[in-house]
Motif scaffolding. Structure first.
Motif, PDB file in Angstrom:
ATOM      1  N   SER A  65      23.829  29.701  69.376  1.00  0.00           N
ATOM      2  CA  SER A  65      22.968  28.523  69.256  1.00  0.00           C
ATOM      3  C   SER A  65      21.674  28.776  68.495  1.00  0.00           C
ATOM      4  O   SER A  65      20.786  27.926  68.490  1.00  0.00           O
ATOM      5  CB  SER A  65      22.620  27.984  70.659  1.00  0.00           C
ATOM      6  OG  SER A  65      23.773  27.502  71.302  1.00  0.00           O
ATOM      7  N   GLY A  66      21.556  29.929  67.846  1.00  0.00           N
ATOM      8  CA  GLY A  66      20.365  30.191  67.045  1.00  0.00           C
ATOM      9  C   GLY A  66      20.330  29.302  65.815  1.00  0.00           C
ATOM     10  O   GLY A  66      21.371  28.853  65.311  1.00  0.00           O
ATOM     11  N   PRO A  67      19.138  29.003  65.295  1.00  0.00           N
ATOM     12  CA  PRO A  67      19.012  28.080  64.155  1.00  0.00           C
ATOM     13  C   PRO A  67      19.845  28.478  62.942  1.00  0.00           C
ATOM     14  O   PRO A  67      20.466  27.619  62.297  1.00  0.00           O
ATOM     15  CB  PRO A  67      17.512  28.125  63.838  1.00  0.00           C
ATOM     16  CG  PRO A  67      16.863  28.550  65.112  1.00  0.00           C
ATOM     17  CD  PRO A  67      17.824  29.469  65.779  1.00  0.00           C
ATOM     18  N   THR A  68      19.878  29.769  62.617  1.00  0.00           N
ATOM     19  CA  THR A  68      20.633  30.217  61.447  1.00  0.00           C
ATOM     20  C   THR A  68      22.123  29.973  61.630  1.00  0.00           C
ATOM     21  O   THR A  68      22.815  29.494  60.717  1.00  0.00           O
ATOM     22  CB  THR A  68      20.369  31.701  61.167  1.00  0.00           C
ATOM     23  OG1 THR A  68      18.975  31.892  60.928  1.00  0.00           O
ATOM     24  CG2 THR A  68      21.150  32.167  59.945  1.00  0.00           C
ATOM     25  N   MET A  69      22.639  30.283  62.834  1.00  0.00           N
ATOM     26  CA  MET A  69      24.066  30.108  63.055  1.00  0.00           C
ATOM     27  C   MET A  69      24.436  28.631  63.184  1.00  0.00           C
ATOM     28  O   MET A  69      25.541  28.235  62.809  1.00  0.00           O
ATOM     29  CB  MET A  69      24.510  30.872  64.292  1.00  0.00           C
ATOM     30  CG  MET A  69      24.693  32.370  64.049  1.00  0.00           C
ATOM     31  SD  MET A  69      25.690  32.794  62.579  1.00  0.00           S
ATOM     32  CE  MET A  69      27.228  31.976  62.938  1.00  0.00           C
ATOM     33  N   LEU A  70      23.540  27.796  63.671  1.00  0.00           N
ATOM     34  CA  LEU A  70      23.806  26.359  63.681  1.00  0.00           C
ATOM     35  C   LEU A  70      23.967  25.845  62.255  1.00  0.00           C
ATOM     36  O   LEU A  70      24.858  25.041  61.953  1.00  0.00           O
ATOM     37  CB  LEU A  70      22.685  25.610  64.393  1.00  0.00           C
ATOM     38  CG  LEU A  70      22.541  25.833  65.898  1.00  0.00           C
ATOM     39  CD1 LEU A  70      21.317  25.117  66.430  1.00  0.00           C
ATOM     40  CD2 LEU A  70      23.796  25.368  66.644  1.00  0.00           C
ATOM     41  N   GLN A  71      23.117  26.329  61.371  1.00  0.00           N
ATOM     42  CA  GLN A  71      23.208  25.960  59.959  1.00  0.00           C
ATOM     43  C   GLN A  71      24.525  26.434  59.358  1.00  0.00           C
ATOM     44  O   GLN A  71      25.230  25.676  58.674  1.00  0.00           O
ATOM     45  CB  GLN A  71      22.029  26.566  59.196  1.00  0.00           C
ATOM     46  CG  GLN A  71      21.992  26.261  57.713  1.00  0.00           C
ATOM     47  CD  GLN A  71      21.514  24.855  57.410  1.00  0.00           C
ATOM     48  OE1 GLN A  71      20.791  24.267  58.208  1.00  0.00           O
ATOM     49  NE2 GLN A  71      21.917  24.318  56.268  1.00  0.00           N
ATOM     50  N   GLY A 109      33.917  24.647  64.197  1.00  0.00           N
ATOM     51  CA  GLY A 109      33.507  24.063  65.467  1.00  0.00           C
ATOM     52  C   GLY A 109      32.339  24.805  66.065  1.00  0.00           C
ATOM     53  O   GLY A 109      31.992  25.916  65.651  1.00  0.00           O
ATOM     54  N   TRP A 110      31.719  24.152  67.042  1.00  0.00           N
ATOM     55  CA  TRP A 110      30.585  24.730  67.775  1.00  0.00           C
ATOM     56  C   TRP A 110      30.885  24.612  69.257  1.00  0.00           C
ATOM     57  O   TRP A 110      31.260  23.536  69.737  1.00  0.00           O
ATOM     58  CB  TRP A 110      29.301  23.973  67.422  1.00  0.00           C
ATOM     59  CG  TRP A 110      28.058  24.533  68.049  1.00  0.00           C
ATOM     60  CD1 TRP A 110      27.627  25.829  67.982  1.00  0.00           C
ATOM     61  CD2 TRP A 110      27.079  23.827  68.811  1.00  0.00           C
ATOM     62  NE1 TRP A 110      26.433  25.967  68.665  1.00  0.00           N
ATOM     63  CE2 TRP A 110      26.077  24.753  69.184  1.00  0.00           C
ATOM     64  CE3 TRP A 110      26.950  22.496  69.216  1.00  0.00           C
ATOM     65  CZ2 TRP A 110      24.964  24.396  69.950  1.00  0.00           C
ATOM     66  CZ3 TRP A 110      25.848  22.125  69.970  1.00  0.00           C
ATOM     67  CH2 TRP A 110      24.864  23.070  70.323  1.00  0.00           C
ATOM     68  N   TRP A 170      23.789  20.040  68.427  1.00  0.00           N
ATOM     69  CA  TRP A 170      24.819  19.324  67.665  1.00  0.00           C
ATOM     70  C   TRP A 170      24.207  18.538  66.509  1.00  0.00           C
ATOM     71  O   TRP A 170      24.806  18.449  65.432  1.00  0.00           O
ATOM     72  CB  TRP A 170      25.607  18.414  68.583  1.00  0.00           C
ATOM     73  CG  TRP A 170      26.694  17.673  67.881  1.00  0.00           C
ATOM     74  CD1 TRP A 170      26.799  16.329  67.704  1.00  0.00           C
ATOM     75  CD2 TRP A 170      27.838  18.238  67.218  1.00  0.00           C
ATOM     76  NE1 TRP A 170      27.932  16.018  66.986  1.00  0.00           N
ATOM     77  CE2 TRP A 170      28.589  17.168  66.670  1.00  0.00           C
ATOM     78  CE3 TRP A 170      28.296  19.531  67.042  1.00  0.00           C
ATOM     79  CZ2 TRP A 170      29.768  17.361  65.965  1.00  0.00           C
ATOM     80  CZ3 TRP A 170      29.472  19.735  66.328  1.00  0.00           C
ATOM     81  CH2 TRP A 170      30.192  18.655  65.797  1.00  0.00           C
ATOM     82  N   ASP A 171      23.020  18.011  66.704  1.00  0.00           N
ATOM     83  CA  ASP A 171      22.341  17.304  65.611  1.00  0.00           C
ATOM     84  C   ASP A 171      22.085  18.252  64.439  1.00  0.00           C
ATOM     85  O   ASP A 171      22.223  17.866  63.267  1.00  0.00           O
ATOM     86  CB  ASP A 171      21.027  16.705  66.095  1.00  0.00           C
ATOM     87  CG  ASP A 171      21.216  15.472  66.962  1.00  0.00           C
ATOM     88  OD1 ASP A 171      22.339  14.915  66.971  1.00  0.00           O
ATOM     89  OD2 ASP A 171      20.249  15.065  67.643  1.00  0.00           O
ATOM     90  N   ARG A 172      21.719  19.490  64.743  1.00  0.00           N
ATOM     91  CA  ARG A 172      21.480  20.472  63.672  1.00  0.00           C
ATOM     92  C   ARG A 172      22.781  20.831  62.954  1.00  0.00           C
ATOM     93  O   ARG A 172      22.802  20.968  61.727  1.00  0.00           O
ATOM     94  CB  ARG A 172      20.843  21.738  64.255  1.00  0.00           C
ATOM     95  CG  ARG A 172      19.404  21.553  64.725  1.00  0.00           C
ATOM     96  CD  ARG A 172      18.763  22.899  64.964  1.00  0.00           C
ATOM     97  NE  ARG A 172      17.371  22.769  65.372  1.00  0.00           N
ATOM     98  CZ  ARG A 172      16.517  23.785  65.412  1.00  0.00           C
ATOM     99  NH1 ARG A 172      16.924  25.003  65.074  1.00  0.00           N
ATOM    100  NH2 ARG A 172      15.268  23.602  65.780  1.00  0.00           N
TER     101      ARG A 172
END
Length: 323
Positions: free
Chosen positions: A180-186, A194-195, A209-211
């Protein structure tokens, strides 16, 4: 809700805590899940920190006795050499007829997990970067369909590696990220399928999920290319109090930690079927389309787990199907 899928986690850890025939029955538990109407079964990994049955072996056993269930890893840790992992997963994907979903994560930041990585000869501080490179290498090898692949990363390198068997689908099995880190969300929105986090609240899930969605849109990918999933622990009983008692017993036996501590890292709920459905609905409203449910029990026994599967199928699953 159209498109909503509900899966359960196989009792990989529960089955090895006491010396019994429980591990030999994991395949029949997967068959029970299929007959009860669940969409998927999942197996996690922790060879040493929270020892359990090897997830790929558990899912291979499940594949042999089921026809419809999707088979997912929740999650694999970056412990294996990427080529070795890509080969194992390609084999399981073919054995299952293309029903595999590959969930990967970097592992919780805990002393026990750090020791686990150290005993594999791996630097715990680099686990997230190695998880990313491993995922990218697997995708590249699967997509090459047996043609040579080269890769240059910080931790791994390939030189003309050609992998067989070819996966069931041309680009390989779906690859879902738990991080759930910002880089991996990107990166998840940019290139993965999938996430699947363990978000402690529906609101935190929605923020992540928004990110992912924003990154997917920025990359020009259609909505259906990235699945929103979530891994949650849910106990259903006749009352909220009884379900909470089950959660306290389960997490003490499973992790040797109090429920209050576990709720800081994972989404956990206990209550009546309707209360559980109402709680899960909030995740669905925030983007989740595949619910991965771990089913806590009062005692870590096979009989208790089978009862939990049947009760969840009979009492909670119809409420979720009717949303």
């Amino acid at each position: 809700m159209t498109g909503l899928k509900v899966g359960i986690v196989l009792p990989g850890r529960e089955s090895v805590i006491d010396d019994s025939p429980y591990p030999a029955h994991l395949a029949s538990i997967a068959a029970l899940a299929e007959s009860c109407g669940f969409d998927s079964v999942w197996a996690g990994e922790s060879p040493l920190a929270r020892a359990r049955i090897n997830p790929l072996l558990a899912l291979t056993a499940a594949a042999a006795v089921t026809e419809r269930l999707q088979l997912g890893t929740a999650v694999l840790l970056p412990l294996r050499a990427p080529v070795h992992l890509a080969h194992e997963l390609a084999c399981l994907d073919r054995i299952s007829g293309g029903r595999l979903i590959v969930g990967v994560g970097s592992g919780f930041a805990s002393p026990a997990t750090a020791r686990e990585f150290a005993n594999y000869g791996l630097d715990f501080t680099t686990r997230s970067a190695r998880m990313r490179e491993t995922a990218e290498i697997c995708q590249a090898l699967w997509a090459a369909r047996g043609e040579p692949v080269s890769y240059e990363g910080r931790h791994y390198r390939l030189a003309d590696a050609a992998l067989l068997p070819r996966t069931h689908h041309p680009d390989g099995p779906p690859l879902w990220i738990a991080h759930s880190g910002p880089t991996m969300l990107q990166r998840t929105g940019n290139r993965f399928d999938g996430w699947m986090p363990t978000s402690t609240t529906p609101e935190k899930y929605g923020e992540g999920w928004d990110r992912v969605t924003a990154a997917r849109q920025e990359a020009g990918r259609p909505a259906g290319e990235v699945t929103g999933a979530v891994y949650l622990s849910v106990a259903v009983n006749r009352s909220r109090r009884q379900a909470e008692d089950t959660l306290w017993s389960y997490f003490r036996a499973y992790y040797d930690l109090p429920l209050t501590t576990m709720r800081t890292t994972q989404g956990i709920f206990g209550g009546t079927p309707q209360q559980a459905a109402d709680w899960l609905t909030q995740y669905i409203k925030n983007g989740a389309r595949h619910l991965i449910l771990r089913l806590p029990t009062d005692e870590l026994t096979e009989a208790g787990y089978r009862t939990a599967v049947q009760r969840t199928a009979d009492e909670l699953l119809p409420l979720l199907r009717g949303l």
